[in-house]
Design an enzyme around this catalytic site. Structure first.
Site: not given
Length: 343
Positions: A167-169, A171, A272
């Site tokens: 997961l993105d930082k 998110t 995104r």
């Protein structure tokens, strides 16, 4: 005998190019940093010393070797040497290898982790926004991986400490970790087979259609290499996002909508990029959104709220749903949108 049973996902080969969010680049064992002694031969006479050393220890990069020269960690006949010095071919070179940040990235650290589920095979974690999943450039410590190793030291025997997807930082939400190599491998193959259910909530600017499927291949941005983009390049990979608009509201008198996104693939930054590509960028997205709208929220408004999978050991279907992160919930309240019920 003829069997119609579907193949077990654990029997399928791992395809490292299938999905950008699946962690298949498993780290090799640590590099040996023991002192090295090199006896130079007349064949290297007249060459630059740094080039000679680099050719004799190819396991290390030239840039790293240069740093060791500058730090006094390369000596010729017992005296510190310079990379630009000339080799004569009868010297003894000693090297004291120094650890690079990535060499110590797998250090256990006491990092608080919100455990949603744990058994002998898997962990399900509610990752907070701001926590990096695993070490990388600029983030060699303080990651979820470091926290996993601290709490479960046995994960040192599993590649990437059992992490199977990212997961993105910024998110928040659900992630699954395999506690054994067998469980990790099975989970990766489930992700590749697209049988893992991953559902996200996102707050976007504008009012998109009630529901739609975005089927737009993605690749690296042609000019900004740190970004991803919808692409028609031959190198672009398939990317499919299904979304449904759940509610609408307003922030600073601008319309916003809460959308539920279901991933069929998991490209880097997929939700995104896809939502921005149809004109409905995420609130707070400073990378893909419009600059003047970025201050509306301190991160991209994206939360992985539902995770469903087949248990690697029991074969049972498991599913977890978590509430919105507190900051996201407050954002919805500001927009006049009620939190959706977990169903």
């Amino acid at each position: 005998m003829i069997s119609n049973v579907a193949p077990n996902s654990a029997d399928l080969p791992i395809d490292p190019d299938f999905d950008d969010e699946i962690v298949t680049d498993f780290a090799p064992a640590g590099t040996d940093l023991s002192p090295i002694t090199l006896e130079l031969s007349p064949a290297v006479c007249g060459q630059r010393l740094d080039k000679v050393v680099a050719s004799m220890v190819p396991q290390f990069s030239r840039s790293r070797i240069q740093l060791w020269f500058e730090g006094g960690h390369v000596k010729v006949d017992g005296k510190p040497a310079r990379g630009k010095d000339t080799a004569y071919g009868d010297e003894t070179v000693t090297i004291e290898p120094q650890a690079a940040p990535e060499d110590t990235a797998y250090t256990p650290e006491p990092i608080e982790l919100d455990i949603v589920h744990e058994d002998d095979d898997i962990l399900v974690i509610n990752k907070p926004a701001g926590l990096v999943v695993h070490p990388g450039a600029g983030n060699w410590s303080g990651t979820m991986l470091n926290g996993l190793l601290h709490r479960w030291p046995q994960l040192a025997n599993v590649p990437r400490a059992g992490i199977v997807h990212r997961l993105d930082k910024d998110t928040s939400g659900l992630m699954v970790v395999g506690k054994t190599l067998a469980a990790q491998t099975d989970l990766v193959r489930q992700l590749q087979a697209r049988t893992v259910k991953r559902e996200y909530l996102a707050l976007v600017w504008g009012t998109p259609h009630l529901s739609a499927t975005i089927d737009s291949p993605m690749g690296r941005h042609p000019r900004e290499r740190v970004k991803m983009a919808v692409s028609t390049s031959l190198n672009a990979k398939p990317a499919i996002t299904h979304y449904e608009r759940l509610a609408s509201g307003a922030l600073d008198r601008r319309p916003v909508s809460l959308v539920q996104c279901r991933l069929e693939t998991g490209r880097t930054h997929q939700i995104r990029v896809h939502m921005q590509s149809i004109g409905f960028g995420l609130v707070g997205d400073a990378v893909y959104g419009k600059t003047h709208l970025a201050p509306a929220f301190h991160r991209q408004a994206l939360h992985a709220r539902r995770l469903g999978l087949t248990h690697p050991s029991t074969g049972e279907h498991c599913e977890w749903v978590i509430p919105l992160a507190a900051d996201f919930a407050e954002l919805l309240e500001s927009a006049g949108i009620e939190q959706p019920e977990a169903v």
